[in-house]
Design a protein around this motif. Structure first.
Motif, PDB file in Angstrom:
ATOM      1  N   ASN A 155       0.806  -1.226   0.000  1.00 18.00           N
ATOM      2  CA  ASN A 155       0.000   0.000   0.000  1.00 18.00           C
ATOM      3  C   ASN A 155       0.835   1.271   0.000  1.00 18.00           C
ATOM      4  O   ASN A 155       0.296   2.372  -0.132  1.00 18.00           O
ATOM      5  N   ARG A 156       2.161   1.142   0.140  1.00 20.09           N
ATOM      6  CA  ARG A 156       3.057   2.306   0.021  1.00 20.09           C
ATOM      7  C   ARG A 156       3.810   2.277  -1.310  1.00 20.09           C
ATOM      8  O   ARG A 156       4.780   3.004  -1.497  1.00 20.09           O
ATOM      9  N   ASN A 157       3.352   1.428  -2.194  1.00 23.35           N
ATOM     10  CA  ASN A 157       3.967   1.268  -3.519  1.00 23.35           C
ATOM     11  C   ASN A 157       5.408   0.767  -3.452  1.00 23.35           C
ATOM     12  O   ASN A 157       6.216   1.050  -4.337  1.00 23.35           O
ATOM     13  N   GLN A 158       5.721   0.020  -2.412  1.00 23.05           N
ATOM     14  CA  GLN A 158       7.025  -0.615  -2.338  1.00 23.05           C
ATOM     15  C   GLN A 158       6.931  -2.043  -2.863  1.00 23.05           C
ATOM     16  O   GLN A 158       5.899  -2.699  -2.741  1.00 23.05           O
ATOM     17  N   LEU A 159       8.020  -2.501  -3.425  1.00 23.46           N
ATOM     18  CA  LEU A 159       8.032  -3.794  -4.095  1.00 23.46           C
ATOM     19  C   LEU A 159       7.924  -4.946  -3.097  1.00 23.46           C
ATOM     20  O   LEU A 159       8.740  -5.079  -2.184  1.00 23.46           O
ATOM     21  N   ILE A 160       6.911  -5.777  -3.282  1.00 25.16           N
ATOM     22  CA  ILE A 160       6.764  -7.005  -2.507  1.00 25.16           C
ATOM     23  C   ILE A 160       7.433  -8.163  -3.234  1.00 25.16           C
ATOM     24  O   ILE A 160       8.181  -8.952  -2.661  1.00 25.16           O
ATOM     25  N   VAL A 181      -3.933 -11.854 -11.089  1.00 21.93           N
ATOM     26  CA  VAL A 181      -4.620 -11.243  -9.947  1.00 21.93           C
ATOM     27  C   VAL A 181      -4.615 -12.176  -8.747  1.00 21.93           C
ATOM     28  O   VAL A 181      -4.422 -11.745  -7.600  1.00 21.93           O
ATOM     29  N   ARG A 182      -4.826 -13.476  -8.988  1.00 20.39           N
ATOM     30  CA  ARG A 182      -4.816 -14.444  -7.884  1.00 20.39           C
ATOM     31  C   ARG A 182      -3.497 -14.408  -7.131  1.00 20.39           C
ATOM     32  O   ARG A 182      -3.470 -14.426  -5.903  1.00 20.39           O
ATOM     33  N   VAL A 187      -0.024 -12.664  -2.196  1.00 15.67           N
ATOM     34  CA  VAL A 187       1.087 -11.928  -1.566  1.00 15.67           C
ATOM     35  C   VAL A 187       0.618 -10.623  -0.928  1.00 15.67           C
ATOM     36  O   VAL A 187       1.424  -9.797  -0.535  1.00 15.67           O
ATOM     37  N   SER A 188      -0.723 -10.452  -0.840  1.00 11.14           N
ATOM     38  CA  SER A 188      -1.335  -9.264  -0.213  1.00 11.14           C
ATOM     39  C   SER A 188      -0.941  -7.964  -0.913  1.00 11.14           C
ATOM     40  O   SER A 188      -0.703  -6.937  -0.273  1.00 11.14           O
ATOM     41  N   ALA A 189      -0.859  -8.016  -2.223  1.00 13.69           N
ATOM     42  CA  ALA A 189      -0.512  -6.818  -2.987  1.00 13.69           C
ATOM     43  C   ALA A 189      -1.701  -5.876  -3.069  1.00 13.69           C
ATOM     44  O   ALA A 189      -2.850  -6.305  -3.151  1.00 13.69           O
ATOM     45  N   LYS A 190      -1.399  -4.578  -3.052  1.00 13.74           N
ATOM     46  CA  LYS A 190      -2.432  -3.557  -3.224  1.00 13.74           C
ATOM     47  C   LYS A 190      -2.390  -2.957  -4.626  1.00 13.74           C
ATOM     48  O   LYS A 190      -3.332  -2.285  -5.046  1.00 13.74           O
ATOM     49  N   ALA A 222     -11.930  -5.415  -9.707  1.00 16.91           N
ATOM     50  CA  ALA A 222     -13.034  -6.119  -9.049  1.00 16.91           C
ATOM     51  C   ALA A 222     -12.647  -6.624  -7.669  1.00 16.91           C
ATOM     52  O   ALA A 222     -13.503  -6.838  -6.799  1.00 16.91           O
ATOM     53  N   LEU A 223     -11.326  -6.787  -7.454  1.00 16.29           N
ATOM     54  CA  LEU A 223     -10.841  -7.304  -6.170  1.00 16.29           C
ATOM     55  C   LEU A 223     -10.048  -6.263  -5.394  1.00 16.29           C
ATOM     56  O   LEU A 223      -9.347  -6.587  -4.436  1.00 16.29           O
ATOM     57  N   GLY A 224     -10.165  -4.994  -5.797  1.00 12.77           N
ATOM     58  CA  GLY A 224      -9.532  -3.914  -5.051  1.00 12.77           C
ATOM     59  C   GLY A 224      -8.039  -3.785  -5.246  1.00 12.77           C
ATOM     60  O   GLY A 224      -7.344  -3.207  -4.397  1.00 12.77           O
TER      61      GLY A 224
END
Length: 247
Positions: A155-160, A181-182, A187-190, A222-224
């Motif tokens: 959510n801070r646009n940092q690379l996961i 998307v899955r 990995v809880s990406a935003k 669709a999944l935020g």
């Protein structure tokens, strides 16, 4: 026996090969003038000295550059492609890159990718546009086959995670929007940045690229999950579908 001795003596000392002393001369020049002054083939030679501790590696260095076209392309080549490179020395003997040398070159490319990735990983990707472009170009600019990868962001646009989703042929890598998307949800990406390369060198988006991007954007929304951009990498540069108004 005496005649044999005279014959041996008359032959004199054995002639040294033409490349004798070349390694030390090149190392000395690199130390004195700096590595940045060396042409690509000599820089490659310096690295090959460690993989091939004996013999003349200049022909191999030049053959690699001729085969792949540039130093960056040599390092981006696969082990399978590298080991096919062969050349002949002045006596007509065949020299090959060899599996160990090929692995060393691939390892050097991996090091370069990780070094380029560090600035993008330490700071928010969106505010580090220059670092991001440098990273994707090192990773994909000379990749001989099409590759689709996704940069997943928090959510801070940092690379996961930077993950290769698919590797394909010289002009196609299959992409499945739901899988993209899955994986982001796992990995809880935003947010995410889509990246793929055009081995042809031209980074211009194709109709298929644009359509595929729209499908991923719709599935992600669709999944935020937000899709920030889709970057297409070629030898001629990097195209941003967002900057081109195509997403």
């Amino acid at each position: 026996m005496a005649d044999q001795g005279k014959e041996v003596a008359s032959q004199g000392p054995r002639a040294l090969p033409h490349h004798a002393g070349h390694r030390e001369r090149l190392r000395h020049r690199a130390r004195m003038a700096g590595l940045h002054h060396l042409p690509d083939y000599e820089l490659l030679e310096l690295f090959l000295f460690r993989s091939q501790p004996q013999g003349d590696v200049k022909p191999i260095a030049k053959a690699l550059l001729t085969r792949f076209g540039s130093l960056a392309a040599v390092l981006a080549a696969s082990v399978e492609d590298l080991v096919t490179v062969r050349t002949e020395d002045t006596r007509g003997r065949t020299k090959a890159v060899g599996a160990e040398t090929a692995l060393d070159l691939v390892a050097l490319h991996e090091v370069a990718q990780r070094v380029a990735k560090e600035p993008a990983a330490r700071r928010p990707v969106i505010s580090s546009w220059t670092a991001l472009l440098a990273y994707v170009r090192v990773a994909l600019q000379h990749e001989p086959r099409e590759q689709f990868r996704v940069l997943y962001l928090d959510n801070r646009n940092q690379l996961i995670l930077d993950e290769v989703q698919n590797r394909g042929t010289v002009d196609h890598a299959p992409v499945y929007p739901r899988e993209v998307v899955r994986r982001g949800l796992e990995v809880s990406a935003k947010a995410m940045i889509l990246v793929h390369n055009h081995p042809s060198g031209d980074p211009t988006p194709s109709r298929a690229d644009i359509e595929m991007t729209k499908q991923i954007v719709q599935a992600a929304q669709a999944l935020g999950v937000e899709v920030h951009d889709h970057l297409i990498v070629g030898r001629e540069g990097v195209s941003s579908l967002k900057q081109l108004g195509l997403m």
